[in-house]
Design a protein around this motif. Structure first.
Motif, PDB file in Angstrom:
ATOM      1  N   LEU A   1      -9.215  12.752  54.672  1.00 20.44           N
ATOM      2  CA  LEU A   1      -8.807  13.711  55.704  1.00 20.44           C
ATOM      3  C   LEU A   1      -8.100  14.916  55.086  1.00 20.44           C
ATOM      4  CD1 LEU A   1      -7.559  11.217  58.418  1.00 20.44           C
ATOM      5  CD2 LEU A   1      -9.660  12.537  58.446  1.00 20.44           C
ATOM      6  N   ALA A   2      -7.249  14.680  54.096  1.00 19.12           N
ATOM      7  CA  ALA A   2      -6.574  15.774  53.402  1.00 19.12           C
ATOM      8  C   ALA A   2      -7.597  16.637  52.670  1.00 19.12           C
ATOM      9  CB  ALA A   2      -5.538  15.226  52.425  1.00 19.12           C
ATOM     10  N   ALA A   3      -8.599  16.008  52.051  1.00 19.83           N
ATOM     11  CA  ALA A   3      -9.648  16.755  51.353  1.00 19.83           C
ATOM     12  C   ALA A   3     -10.436  17.627  52.324  1.00 19.83           C
ATOM     13  CB  ALA A   3     -10.580  15.797  50.624  1.00 19.83           C
ATOM     14  N   ASN A   4     -10.698  17.125  53.529  1.00 23.11           N
ATOM     15  CA  ASN A   4     -11.411  17.926  54.533  1.00 23.11           C
ATOM     16  C   ASN A   4     -10.617  19.162  54.912  1.00 23.11           C
ATOM     17  OD1 ASN A   4     -13.684  16.328  54.718  1.00 23.11           O
ATOM     18  ND2 ASN A   4     -12.867  15.087  56.388  1.00 23.11           N
ATOM     19  N   VAL A   5      -9.310  19.024  55.077  1.00 22.97           N
ATOM     20  CA  VAL A   5      -8.461  20.169  55.415  1.00 22.97           C
ATOM     21  C   VAL A   5      -8.479  21.181  54.271  1.00 22.97           C
ATOM     22  CG1 VAL A   5      -6.096  20.926  55.871  1.00 22.97           C
ATOM     23  CG2 VAL A   5      -6.997  18.909  57.032  1.00 22.97           C
ATOM     24  N   ALA A   6      -8.344  20.700  53.045  1.00 26.58           N
ATOM     25  CA  ALA A   6      -8.349  21.590  51.885  1.00 26.58           C
ATOM     26  C   ALA A   6      -9.692  22.301  51.739  1.00 26.58           C
ATOM     27  CB  ALA A   6      -8.030  20.809  50.616  1.00 26.58           C
ATOM     28  N   GLN A   7     -10.781  21.573  51.921  1.00 31.20           N
ATOM     29  CA  GLN A   7     -12.120  22.158  51.808  1.00 31.20           C
ATOM     30  C   GLN A   7     -12.354  23.192  52.895  1.00 31.20           C
ATOM     31  OE1 GLN A   7     -14.486  21.638  49.467  1.00 31.20           O
ATOM     32  NE2 GLN A   7     -15.846  23.079  50.458  1.00 31.20           N
ATOM     33  N   THR A   8     -11.955  22.882  54.115  1.00 32.42           N
ATOM     34  CA  THR A   8     -12.162  23.791  55.244  1.00 32.42           C
ATOM     35  C   THR A   8     -11.388  25.088  55.073  1.00 32.42           C
ATOM     36  OG1 THR A   8     -12.551  21.935  56.736  1.00 32.42           O
ATOM     37  CG2 THR A   8     -11.924  24.009  57.754  1.00 32.42           C
ATOM     38  N   THR A   9     -10.161  24.990  54.582  1.00 29.36           N
ATOM     39  CA  THR A   9      -9.302  26.172  54.474  1.00 29.36           C
ATOM     40  C   THR A   9      -9.382  26.848  53.112  1.00 29.36           C
ATOM     41  OG1 THR A   9      -7.401  24.867  53.727  1.00 29.36           O
ATOM     42  CG2 THR A   9      -7.641  25.215  56.109  1.00 29.36           C
TER      43      THR A   9
ATOM     44  N   GLY B   1       0.146  28.081  56.057  1.00 28.14           N
ATOM     45  CA  GLY B   1      -1.167  28.691  56.155  1.00 28.14           C
ATOM     46  C   GLY B   1      -2.070  28.014  57.179  1.00 28.14           C
ATOM     47  N   GLU B   2      -3.358  28.217  56.988  1.00 31.56           N
ATOM     48  CA  GLU B   2      -4.348  27.657  57.910  1.00 31.56           C
ATOM     49  C   GLU B   2      -4.345  26.130  57.892  1.00 31.56           C
ATOM     50  OE1 GLU B   2      -6.484  29.215  60.171  1.00 31.56           O
ATOM     51  OE2 GLU B   2      -5.105  30.849  59.729  1.00 31.56           O
ATOM     52  N   ALA B   3      -4.023  25.544  56.749  1.00 37.89           N
ATOM     53  CA  ALA B   3      -4.003  24.085  56.647  1.00 37.89           C
ATOM     54  C   ALA B   3      -3.013  23.477  57.626  1.00 37.89           C
ATOM     55  CB  ALA B   3      -3.671  23.660  55.210  1.00 37.89           C
ATOM     56  N   ALA B   4      -1.876  24.139  57.820  1.00 37.25           N
ATOM     57  CA  ALA B   4      -0.851  23.621  58.737  1.00 37.25           C
ATOM     58  C   ALA B   4      -1.382  23.527  60.160  1.00 37.25           C
ATOM     59  CB  ALA B   4       0.393  24.500  58.688  1.00 37.25           C
ATOM     60  N   LYS B   5      -2.288  24.424  60.530  1.00 38.58           N
ATOM     61  CA  LYS B   5      -2.864  24.388  61.881  1.00 38.58           C
ATOM     62  C   LYS B   5      -3.775  23.179  62.070  1.00 38.58           C
ATOM     63  CE  LYS B   5      -2.800  29.401  62.301  1.00 38.58           C
ATOM     64  NZ  LYS B   5      -3.634  30.610  62.371  1.00 38.58           N
ATOM     65  N   LEU B   6      -4.411  22.730  60.998  1.00 37.83           N
ATOM     66  CA  LEU B   6      -5.324  21.592  61.088  1.00 37.83           C
ATOM     67  C   LEU B   6      -4.641  20.259  60.815  1.00 37.83           C
ATOM     68  CD1 LEU B   6      -8.353  23.096  59.130  1.00 37.83           C
ATOM     69  CD2 LEU B   6      -8.084  22.899  61.607  1.00 37.83           C
ATOM     70  N   TRP B   7      -3.422  20.309  60.310  1.00 37.85           N
ATOM     71  CA  TRP B   7      -2.734  19.104  59.857  1.00 37.85           C
ATOM     72  C   TRP B   7      -2.204  18.261  61.012  1.00 37.85           C
ATOM     73  CZ3 TRP B   7      -3.208  17.268  55.228  1.00 37.85           C
ATOM     74  CH2 TRP B   7      -2.373  16.230  54.804  1.00 37.85           C
ATOM     75  N   SER B   8      -1.944  18.871  62.131  1.00 41.66           N
ATOM     76  CA  SER B   8      -1.296  18.166  63.224  1.00 41.66           C
ATOM     77  C   SER B   8      -1.908  18.591  64.552  1.00 41.66           C
ATOM     78  CB  SER B   8       0.204  18.486  63.206  1.00 41.66           C
ATOM     79  OG  SER B   8       0.858  17.792  64.229  1.00 41.66           O
ATOM     80  N   ARG B   9      -1.451  18.002  65.596  1.00 35.48           N
ATOM     81  CA  ARG B   9      -1.901  18.357  66.934  1.00 35.48           C
ATOM     82  C   ARG B   9      -0.763  18.159  67.914  1.00 35.48           C
ATOM     83  NH1 ARG B   9      -6.254  13.806  68.020  1.00 35.48           N
ATOM     84  NH2 ARG B   9      -7.056  14.898  66.256  1.00 35.48           N
ATOM     85  N   GLU B  10      -0.922  18.698  69.099  1.00 35.57           N
ATOM     86  CA  GLU B  10       0.073  18.470  70.139  1.00 35.57           C
ATOM     87  C   GLU B  10      -0.215  17.135  70.816  1.00 35.57           C
ATOM     88  OE1 GLU B  10       0.874  21.591  72.943  1.00 35.57           O
ATOM     89  OE2 GLU B  10       0.385  23.123  71.447  1.00 35.57           O
ATOM     90  N   TYR B  11       0.834  16.398  71.076  1.00 39.16           N
ATOM     91  CA  TYR B  11       0.705  15.087  71.711  1.00 39.16           C
ATOM     92  C   TYR B  11       1.266  15.138  73.126  1.00 39.16           C
ATOM     93  CZ  TYR B  11      -0.416  13.257  67.116  1.00 39.16           C
ATOM     94  OH  TYR B  11      -1.006  13.007  65.917  1.00 39.16           O
ATOM     95  N   GLU B  12       0.732  14.268  73.965  1.00 46.14           N
ATOM     96  CA  GLU B  12       1.264  14.136  75.323  1.00 46.14           C
ATOM     97  C   GLU B  12       2.724  13.728  75.251  1.00 46.14           C
ATOM     98  OE1 GLU B  12      -0.075  14.437  78.458  1.00 46.14           O
ATOM     99  OE2 GLU B  12      -1.902  15.249  77.575  1.00 46.14           O
ATOM    100  N   LYS B  13       3.491  14.145  76.238  1.00 42.55           N
ATOM    101  CA  LYS B  13       4.895  13.788  76.294  1.00 42.55           C
ATOM    102  C   LYS B  13       5.040  12.272  76.233  1.00 42.55           C
ATOM    103  CE  LYS B  13       8.986  14.618  79.155  1.00 42.55           C
ATOM    104  NZ  LYS B  13       9.922  15.019  78.181  1.00 42.55           N
ATOM    105  N   GLY B  14       5.931  11.829  75.380  1.00 38.53           N
ATOM    106  CA  GLY B  14       6.149  10.396  75.187  1.00 38.53           C
ATOM    107  C   GLY B  14       5.365   9.815  74.036  1.00 38.53           C
TER     108      GLY B  14
END
Length: 79
Positions: A37-45, A62-75
């Protein structure tokens, strides 16, 4: 050995037509997927990732930080 047991477990799950029969400890699953998964982020960016070895959190921005995480539902937020 562990590889033989893994292959045997996978084959048993296929024979049983039960994907839940394939099992592994959560820490093993995390370690086995993290690098790809880390390699995919590095390759994409096209960026070199700097990752904290203790927490696994991304240290570079950078752009990697945008792909590294996501917003989660409250709780369901990660701590």
């Amino acid at each position: 050995d562990a590889t033989g047991r893994h292959i045997e477990n996978f084959a048993d799950a296929i024979r049983a037509a039960d994907p839940l029969a394939a099992r592994a400890h959560a820490d093993i699953g995390t370690k086995s997927t993290f690098l790809s998964l880390a390699a995919n982020v590095a390759q994409t960016t096209g960026e070199t990732l700097k990752i904290c070895p203790t927490t696994g959190k991304l240290l570079s921005g950078g752009e990697a930080a945008k792909l590294w995480s996501r917003e989660y539902e409250k709780g369901w937020e990660l701590v």
